[in-house]
Design an enzyme around this catalytic site. Structure first.
Site, PDB file in Angstrom:
ATOM      1  N   CYS A  40       0.875  -1.193   0.000  1.00 41.40           N
ATOM      2  CA  CYS A  40       0.000   0.000   0.000  1.00 41.40           C
ATOM      3  C   CYS A  40       0.901   1.229   0.000  1.00 41.40           C
ATOM      4  O   CYS A  40       0.912   2.015   0.945  1.00 41.40           O
ATOM      5  CB  CYS A  40      -0.923  -0.012   1.211  1.00 41.40           C
ATOM      6  SG  CYS A  40      -2.038  -1.420   1.288  1.00 41.40           S
ATOM      7  N   ALA A  41       1.663   1.392  -1.066  1.00 37.74           N
ATOM      8  CA  ALA A  41       2.748   2.369  -1.105  1.00 37.74           C
ATOM      9  C   ALA A  41       2.302   3.821  -1.113  1.00 37.74           C
ATOM     10  O   ALA A  41       3.056   4.695  -0.685  1.00 37.74           O
ATOM     11  CB  ALA A  41       3.643   2.102  -2.318  1.00 37.74           C
ATOM     12  N   GLY A  45       6.508   7.095   0.711  1.00 35.45           N
ATOM     13  CA  GLY A  45       7.352   7.490   1.837  1.00 35.45           C
ATOM     14  C   GLY A  45       8.071   6.324   2.500  1.00 35.45           C
ATOM     15  O   GLY A  45       9.266   6.384   2.775  1.00 35.45           O
ATOM     16  N   LYS A  46       7.352   5.235   2.720  1.00 36.90           N
ATOM     17  CA  LYS A  46       7.970   4.065   3.351  1.00 36.90           C
ATOM     18  C   LYS A  46       8.909   3.359   2.380  1.00 36.90           C
ATOM     19  O   LYS A  46       9.946   2.829   2.786  1.00 36.90           O
ATOM     20  CB  LYS A  46       6.902   3.126   3.901  1.00 36.90           C
ATOM     21  CG  LYS A  46       6.270   3.670   5.172  1.00 36.90           C
ATOM     22  CD  LYS A  46       5.068   2.856   5.576  1.00 36.90           C
ATOM     23  CE  LYS A  46       3.924   3.699   6.037  1.00 36.90           C
ATOM     24  NZ  LYS A  46       3.550   4.854   5.275  1.00 36.90           N
ATOM     25  N   ASP A  64       0.157   0.127  -5.289  1.00 30.99           N
ATOM     26  CA  ASP A  64      -1.025   0.642  -4.599  1.00 30.99           C
ATOM     27  C   ASP A  64      -2.212   0.428  -5.535  1.00 30.99           C
ATOM     28  O   ASP A  64      -2.040   0.425  -6.750  1.00 30.99           O
ATOM     29  CB  ASP A  64      -0.856   2.133  -4.275  1.00 30.99           C
ATOM     30  CG  ASP A  64      -1.819   2.607  -3.197  1.00 30.99           C
ATOM     31  OD1 ASP A  64      -1.379   2.767  -2.047  1.00 30.99           O
ATOM     32  OD2 ASP A  64      -3.013   2.821  -3.507  1.00 30.99           O
ATOM     33  N   CYS A 166      -2.827   3.135  11.132  1.00 30.38           N
ATOM     34  CA  CYS A 166      -2.701   4.309  11.996  1.00 30.38           C
ATOM     35  C   CYS A 166      -3.919   4.389  12.918  1.00 30.38           C
ATOM     36  O   CYS A 166      -4.340   5.453  13.326  1.00 30.38           O
ATOM     37  CB  CYS A 166      -2.509   5.587  11.194  1.00 30.38           C
ATOM     38  SG  CYS A 166      -3.860   5.973  10.078  1.00 30.38           S
TER      39      CYS A 166
END
Length: 177
Positions: A40-41, A45-46, A64, A166
């Site tokens: 799930c790019a 950032g990751k 994604d 999150c």
């Protein structure tokens, strides 16, 4: 002065990322030469942080469901000088075949930072808790399970699967796992 106008940003020396996002990459704890799927790019950032942790020596596959969210990955990777990040669309245009299929059971690590209710970000957006409905939690939970199930097919035997949200809600974390 907008951060994006500073030389240090334009040169790729820095990226802005939430602390929680950075901790997720550390949870993967990648070896330098691992193949990692960032399932799930989003905007990557990751993926960028993983490339940094691997000293740009591994292979990072960024994907994604929403290809438009991934447009920024290539620019960000180029700015930082990373060559190890490849953008793989989940679906080939005009084909029903999954474009990732060739990587099934070949990834040393798969990172799933799943879409969620965002209940872990209430401090920044307090209205989230007032607008959350049970049917939304149930819907997002079904989506998370679908994503996690599909992403797990890419982990090779003995590999690592990192699932993150999150959210602090048990329904989206412990119960789902």
């Amino acid at each position: 002065i907008p951060l994006t106008h500073l030389d240090i940003f334009m040169s790729g020396a820095i990226e802005v990322q939430d602390e929680g996002s950075q901790l997720i990459s550390f949870a993967v704890s990648p070896d330098e030469h691992w193949r990692i799927l960032d399932y799930c790019a989003g905007a990557g950032g990751k993926s960028l942080h993983l490339a940094m942790l691997q000293h740009d020596q591994g292979e990072i596959l960024s994907t994604d469901i929403d290809y438009s969210r991934m447009r920024e990955i290539r620019n960000r990777a180029n700015r930082a000088g990373y060559q190890s990040i490849s953008i793989i669309p989940m679906h080939l245009k005009g084909h029903s075949k999954n474009a990732l299929q060739m990587y099934a059971q070949t990834c040393d690590a798969v990172l799933v930072d799943a879409p969620c209710t965002g209940m872990g970000t209430v401090r920044r957006a307090p209205n989230i808790k007032w607008n959350l409905k049970k049917k939304h939690v149930e819907s997002i939970q079904r989506t998370q399970l679908d994503i996690l199930t599909k992403a797990s097919a890419y982990v090779k035997t003995g590999g690592v699967l990192v699932y993150a949200t999150c959210s602090l809600m048990r329904e989206e974390n412990q119960d789902l796992i």
